[in-house]
Design an enzyme around this catalytic site. Sequence first.
Site, mmCIF file in Angstrom:
data_model
loop_
_atom_site.group_PDB
_atom_site.id
_atom_site.type_symbol
_atom_site.label_atom_id
_atom_site.label_comp_id
_atom_site.label_asym_id
_atom_site.label_seq_id
_atom_site.Cartn_x
_atom_site.Cartn_y
_atom_site.Cartn_z
ATOM 1 N N LYS A 198 0.841 -1.205 0.000
ATOM 2 C CA LYS A 198 0.000 0.000 0.000
ATOM 3 C C LYS A 198 0.872 1.250 0.000
ATOM 4 O O LYS A 198 1.499 1.592 0.996
ATOM 5 C CB LYS A 198 -0.932 0.062 1.208
ATOM 6 C CG LYS A 198 -2.008 1.131 0.969
ATOM 7 C CD LYS A 198 -2.698 1.611 2.221
ATOM 8 C CE LYS A 198 -1.976 2.732 2.911
ATOM 9 N NZ LYS A 198 -1.838 3.967 2.113
ATOM 10 N N SER A 252 4.955 7.203 10.485
ATOM 11 C CA SER A 252 4.993 7.899 11.770
ATOM 12 C C SER A 252 5.016 6.917 12.942
ATOM 13 O O SER A 252 4.499 5.799 12.841
ATOM 14 C CB SER A 252 3.785 8.826 11.895
ATOM 15 O OG SER A 252 2.598 8.070 11.828
ATOM 16 N N THR A 253 5.571 7.362 14.036
ATOM 17 C CA THR A 253 5.653 6.517 15.233
ATOM 18 C C THR A 253 4.258 6.197 15.758
ATOM 19 O O THR A 253 3.999 5.076 16.210
ATOM 20 C CB THR A 253 6.530 7.205 16.296
ATOM 21 O OG1 THR A 253 7.856 7.303 15.760
ATOM 22 C CG2 THR A 253 6.597 6.411 17.597
ATOM 23 N N GLU A 273 9.787 1.014 10.697
ATOM 24 C CA GLU A 273 10.832 2.037 10.532
ATOM 25 C C GLU A 273 10.114 3.375 10.692
ATOM 26 O O GLU A 273 9.319 3.764 9.843
ATOM 27 C CB GLU A 273 11.473 1.870 9.155
ATOM 28 C CG GLU A 273 12.825 2.508 9.058
ATOM 29 C CD GLU A 273 12.745 3.834 8.374
ATOM 30 O OE1 GLU A 273 12.547 4.851 9.099
ATOM 31 O OE2 GLU A 273 12.876 3.869 7.160
ATOM 32 N N CYS A 307 13.324 10.495 7.225
ATOM 33 C CA CYS A 307 13.242 9.939 8.580
ATOM 34 C C CYS A 307 14.559 10.118 9.332
ATOM 35 O O CYS A 307 14.561 10.302 10.536
ATOM 36 C CB CYS A 307 12.831 8.482 8.530
ATOM 37 S SG CYS A 307 13.814 7.517 7.386
ATOM 38 N N GLU A 405 9.640 15.493 15.905
ATOM 39 C CA GLU A 405 10.004 15.376 14.488
ATOM 40 C C GLU A 405 9.193 16.391 13.687
ATOM 41 O O GLU A 405 7.967 16.373 13.704
ATOM 42 C CB GLU A 405 9.708 13.961 13.984
ATOM 43 C CG GLU A 405 10.117 13.767 12.544
ATOM 44 C CD GLU A 405 9.966 12.327 12.069
ATOM 45 O OE1 GLU A 405 8.869 11.768 12.216
ATOM 46 O OE2 GLU A 405 10.955 11.772 11.553
HETATM 47 P P1 NAI Z 1 1.637 8.106 8.381
HETATM 48 O O1 NAI Z 1 2.407 7.274 9.311
HETATM 49 O O2 NAI Z 1 0.214 8.437 8.709
HETATM 50 O O3 NAI Z 1 1.605 7.419 6.917
HETATM 51 C C1 NAI Z 1 2.540 6.478 6.429
HETATM 52 C C2 NAI Z 1 1.790 5.333 5.744
HETATM 53 O O4 NAI Z 1 0.954 4.682 6.693
HETATM 54 C C3 NAI Z 1 0.852 5.762 4.610
HETATM 55 O O5 NAI Z 1 0.838 4.773 3.609
HETATM 56 C C4 NAI Z 1 -0.492 5.808 5.306
HETATM 57 O O6 NAI Z 1 -1.581 5.635 4.408
HETATM 58 C C5 NAI Z 1 -0.388 4.639 6.239
HETATM 59 N N1 NAI Z 1 -1.273 4.695 7.405
HETATM 60 C C6 NAI Z 1 -1.746 5.803 8.064
HETATM 61 N N2 NAI Z 1 -2.549 5.445 9.076
HETATM 62 C C7 NAI Z 1 -2.584 4.099 9.092
HETATM 63 C C8 NAI Z 1 -3.235 3.138 9.911
HETATM 64 N N3 NAI Z 1 -4.018 3.503 10.928
HETATM 65 N N4 NAI Z 1 -3.037 1.829 9.648
HETATM 66 C C9 NAI Z 1 -2.235 1.438 8.645
HETATM 67 N N5 NAI Z 1 -1.613 2.296 7.819
HETATM 68 C C10 NAI Z 1 -1.773 3.611 8.035
HETATM 69 O O7 NAI Z 1 2.448 9.437 8.140
HETATM 70 P P2 NAI Z 1 1.898 10.849 7.572
HETATM 71 O O8 NAI Z 1 0.575 11.157 8.171
HETATM 72 O O9 NAI Z 1 1.989 10.824 6.105
HETATM 73 O O10 NAI Z 1 2.985 11.848 8.140
HETATM 74 C C11 NAI Z 1 2.929 12.286 9.502
HETATM 75 C C12 NAI Z 1 4.300 12.332 10.097
HETATM 76 O O11 NAI Z 1 4.858 11.034 10.160
HETATM 77 C C13 NAI Z 1 5.314 13.136 9.316
HETATM 78 O O12 NAI Z 1 5.210 14.491 9.541
HETATM 79 C C14 NAI Z 1 6.597 12.532 9.818
HETATM 80 O O13 NAI Z 1 6.918 13.098 11.062
HETATM 81 C C15 NAI Z 1 6.261 11.080 10.014
HETATM 82 N N6 NAI Z 1 6.675 10.271 8.836
HETATM 83 C C16 NAI Z 1 7.821 9.513 8.927
HETATM 84 C C17 NAI Z 1 8.265 8.817 7.812
HETATM 85 C C18 NAI Z 1 9.510 7.995 7.840
HETATM 86 O O14 NAI Z 1 10.145 7.846 6.806
HETATM 87 N N7 NAI Z 1 9.862 7.390 8.956
HETATM 88 C C19 NAI Z 1 7.558 8.875 6.524
HETATM 89 C C20 NAI Z 1 6.334 9.632 6.568
HETATM 90 C C21 NAI Z 1 5.947 10.313 7.693
#
Ligand code: NAI
Length: 503
Positions: A198, A252-253, A273, A307, A405
């Site tokens: 996904k 996100s964490t 990660e 990240c 972050e």
């Molecule tokens: P997110 O963690 O919500 O999204 C990342 C992925 O998880 C996307 O594919 C999203 O559709 C999916 N996702 C979201 N909620 C989910 C759930 N309940 N169950 C399963 N999958 C789910 O991150 P978002 O909202 O795009 O960004 C928010 C913050 O997260 C950023 O500002 C940053 O601080 C952090 N982040 C860290 C990343 C990294 O590389 N470690 C990458 C993206 C965001």
Amino acid sequence: METPAKIEGTAAPGRNNRAFEFLRDIPKQLLIAGKWAPAQAGGTFHTINPATEEVLTTVAEGDARDVDAAVKAAREAFENGPWSHITPHQRAKYLLKIAELVQKHADELAHVITLDNGKPISEARNEVARTAEVFIYYAGWTTKICGETNPSDPSLFNYTLREPLGVCGQIIPWNGPLSMVAWKVAPALACGNTVVLKPAEQTPLPALAFGKLTLEAGLPAGVVNIITGFGPTAGAAIARHRDIDKVAFTGSTSVGREILQAAASNLKRVSLELGGKSPNIIFDDANLELAVAGSAMGIFRNQGQVCCAGSRIFIQQKIYDEFAERLTQVASGITLGDPLQPGTTMGPLVSDEQYERVLGYLNVGQQEGACVRAGGERGPQSRGYFVAPTVFADVKSDMRIAREEIFGPVASLIPFRDETDAVLQANDTIYGLAAAVWTRNVNRALALARRLRAGTVWINCYGILDPISPFGGYKQSGFGRELGKDSIELYTQPKSVFIKFQK
Ligand code: NAI
Ligand code: MG
């Protein structure tokens, strides 16, 4: 429903129209069992070009029912399809073919990444090259996934097999919309698993383009399935699905925590990660020129949406002012603008949400009393999610901008006294993804490499990622290591076989 007019409308003289045709021809549907299909509920959503805020196109919005269909396809491919009995050599050939197709379409893929994500085209090209490298690296592994023979009673022979886990759910973010596909899919396939992927809702297109290439590569149906859609629906359905054997997540964490809980449904394997607030430590004996350039890249590349971004820059007192001055100059020299222009060195943030979030932190930093040396505001553009590269000086370790972050182009400069003080401040975080040290003193470098609580430590460099070496977090930056041999362990499990000799 597609809106090709929008896409064609973006094409213009001087722009790469072949890339726009490629983008137009990417199926905007779900890839299940080797076929493209709309979402069962018929939903679609827009993906936006963050540089213009225009709708790029519309893609299928998959939900739990579509995830279920994809899992069935992946299960069938794993248990009964040609994938279940091909040789490791054949698996290598598929991975190499995918790498070759990625390289063949490098230019078009880079454009798709830039249009969907907003990163400068030069960085997108680099991402495509790295993607191919990861597939090539894991193609090499297919034939080297070995078990062991273990000494036992002389009447017994024991050996282990390293077997694939089965169906792997993979949920990826938008910051590396193609490289994250590679990090997840390449090792999973190398080990003989099948995948339900996904992509992030902000950047579905590079993953869909990748899906098209897997079909061109002749990958058997159901080995890679792609469900575009949102986190709380499609993503959550993957995390809790009872017929998925493993879930791998980058993001996100807070979502990582939810995934871990949902995965308890059938005790699926989990690798996470997550976020970071990585310390980048500059000693007064460092080569300052290299340290400044490396630190700027460490926090400003990909608009800081990385990240492992070096967002906390610790500078030894003696050189604090000079370093701050030089970094400010570099930040002010960054070309913020149209990411498709080759001279652009910083593009827009990925989304409205991310833009508001980062602007919020720019306010927080000023309210907390940090001093804006560069940026501190939105970009001058009238449209697009542009934020000026920002340098905050006089930051204290307990300020929110030094603890949370931000995921944007925002550097926090914090002074330190000596080695002990540097380590203490650097480790004072819930995260532990990466850290860097700049010094000419080799003893100090090696000592800090041990004392810093992070999954990766860079000495006199920043941000180097290479498929040869594992990447992942300490503490709340997650667990499990991707890349390197470690990813093979992440996607396999050992099976022990005892044979009793008959008299
Ligand atoms: P997110 O963690 O919500 O999204 C990342 C992925 O998880 C996307 O594919 C999203 O559709 C999916 N996702 C979201 N909620 C989910 C759930 N309940 N169950 C399963 N999958 C789910 O991150 P978002 O909202 O795009 O960004 C928010 C913050 O997260 C950023 O500002 C940053 O601080 C952090 N982040 C860290 C990343 C990294 O590389 N470690 C990458 C993206 C965001
Ligand atoms: Mg989210």
